[in-house]
Scaffold this active site. Structure first.
Site, PDB file in Angstrom:
ATOM      1  N   ASP A  57       0.266  41.220  18.779  1.00 22.54           N
ATOM      2  CA  ASP A  57      -0.905  40.371  19.350  1.00 22.54           C
ATOM      3  C   ASP A  57      -2.016  40.712  18.678  1.00 22.54           C
ATOM      4  O   ASP A  57      -2.092  41.561  17.725  1.00 22.54           O
ATOM      5  CB  ASP A  57      -0.952  40.838  20.903  1.00 22.54           C
ATOM      6  N   HIS A  67      -6.733  42.050  26.520  1.00 20.20           N
ATOM      7  CA  HIS A  67      -7.984  41.979  25.980  1.00 20.20           C
ATOM      8  C   HIS A  67      -9.071  42.718  26.188  1.00 20.20           C
ATOM      9  O   HIS A  67      -9.899  42.867  25.171  1.00 20.20           O
ATOM     10  CB  HIS A  67      -8.390  40.365  26.255  1.00 20.20           C
TER      11      HIS A  67
END
Length: 424
Positions: free
Chosen positions: A345, A272
């Site tokens: 993702d 992230h």
């Protein structure tokens, strides 16, 4: 004595699909006699079977299997779509806030515009979108009614710490254990029950896709992002639990997703935030990280999420797995035999957005063999970039059609699309 006409029609040695031609019927005329006949006398009335053996009627009509009919139906739908409609189906977006920065809990003009004009294939909901059961159902219903083709409506609902719905008391659903604790219990039935419970309440709310279970093997105790989200450190145990949760969830009508291929369990950082990598070679990945994915594929999972993880000792392209043809096409599709939907993702994550433009990331992912592009940082740029790449020849439209075949086949086979809501 009187004359009788005896019509003898013998249909023998023929299957149910064979017929006897009328020209081969034998009509015999003889006089009735009250006296008994000897076998030799009766033999006068015997017929030549070769004269009445019916010929099999040949037909050009082909009987199609269920799979062949599905393929034909999807091909017909794809052939009627524009390039823009096709590319739109390859994107899944999030609408977390409205234009005023408030949590988005109902459909807005901006959402309406995006769904209608970009033909997107799916939406993922987050905690900001989920306040009460009634509100969540209404939001999902409005999204589906707005879209020309039914959407994948997804959520990250793993149970335990990652539960957009389960951690909201207003949603009034069961609180489930972290996968790590389920793994330590060592009972596959608990994993099945978890999948079944998740699937039941997600289906009731109108979702059709869950980004769970986590198939990562938690081999690094310092991993900042996986930890208790994984079933454990033993790949065989993780694979068993993953397969049971997939079965439990999909029996409730919710598509499961294995994540995060090629394995996020041994990273030292969080994708992230920034770039991540694992140093294992191909042999180690096959024996440890990929084992749960193989077991989940055999259990019938319909979707796999590819993480933004570099594998410098297993691939030579220096690309995150989500953008790597070697990892997606050669290994996931080729070596592991996964022929269904592959999703990235979130492309807004630092591991991608810090190094690639939205357009280039989307193009690379498509070139890698990915089907669905999740949450690019700049959606219009990513969408237009893929369309331009097709128009200038970098990506063929046949390559787009390959992904559309997988995406729409899944929507058809799971009843998300039916004859009443096909694209006009």
């Amino acid at each position: 004595m009187k004359k009788l006409i005896l019509v003898v029609i013998i249909i023998s040695l023929l299957s149910a699909c064979q017929s006897v031609s009328e020209t081969n019927l034998e009509v015999l005329e003889f006089e009735e006699d009250t006296t008994k006949h000897t076998d030799s006398e009766v033999s006068e009335f015997e017929w030549d079977e070769t004269e009445i053996s019916g010929e099999v009627e040949e037909t050009d009509e082909k009987v199609f299997s269920k799979e062949e009919l599905l393929k034909l139906e999807v091909e017909e739908l794809i052939n009627g779509m524009s390039l823009e409609e096709k590319v739109g189906q390859m994107f899944m977006l999030a609408f977390r806030q409205d234009q005023l920065g408030q949590p988005l809990t109902l459909i807005t003009e901006e959402v309406l515009h995006t769904v209608l004009n970009y033909y997107i294939g799916g939406v993922i909901l987050f905690s900001e979108n989920i306040h009460t059961p009634e509100q969540t159902k209404e939001l999902i219903d409005d999204l589906q009614v707005t879209s020309k083709l039914p959407l994948f409506i997804a959520v990250d609902e793993e149970g335990g710490q990652v539960s957009r719905i389960g951690n909201n008391p207003a949603m009034q659903v069961p609180r489930l254990l972290n996968s790590g604790l389920i793994g330590r219990l060592g009972d596959p039935q608990k994993a099945f029950e978890t999948g079944s419970i998740l699937g039941a309440y997600l289906s009731e709310l109108g979702f059709n896709l869950d980004f769970a279970p986590v198939a990562d093997v938690n081999t690094n105790p310092n991993n900042p992002v996986i930890g208790e989200r994984a079933f454990g450190t033993d790949p065989l145990l993780v694979g068993t639990m993953v397969a049971e949760e997939v079965k439990g969830m999909q029996e409730q009508g919710i598509l499961a997703t294995l994540k995060h291929f090629p394995g996020h369990g041994d990273t030292n950082s969080d994708s992230h935030m920034d770039q991540v990598e694992v140093d294992h070679d191909l042999d180690r990945l096959e024996k440890v990280e990929w084992l749960p994915f193989e077991v989940g594929i055999k259990a019938g999972v319909h979707m796999i999420m590819v993480g933004h993880i570099k594998t410098p000792n297993a691939t030579k392209d220096n690309l995150p797995a989500s953008l790597s043809p070697t990892m997606v096409t050669e290994h996931l599709r080729g070596n592991l035999g996964f022929d269904q939907v592959v999703i990235t993702d979130a492309l807004e994550m630092g591991a991608i957005s810090n190094y690639y433009s939205s357009s280039e990331a989307a193009i690379l992912a498509v070139e890698a063999g990915v089907d669905i592009l999740l949450m690019p940082l700049d959606f219009p740029e990513a969408y237009n970039g893929v369309i331009e790449a097709v128009k200038n020849g970098r990506i063929t439209e046949e390559r787009i059609d390959e992904s559309l075949m997988r995406i729409l086949s899944l929507k058809y086979s799971e009843g998300i699309i039916n004859e009443q809501n096909e694209l006009n």
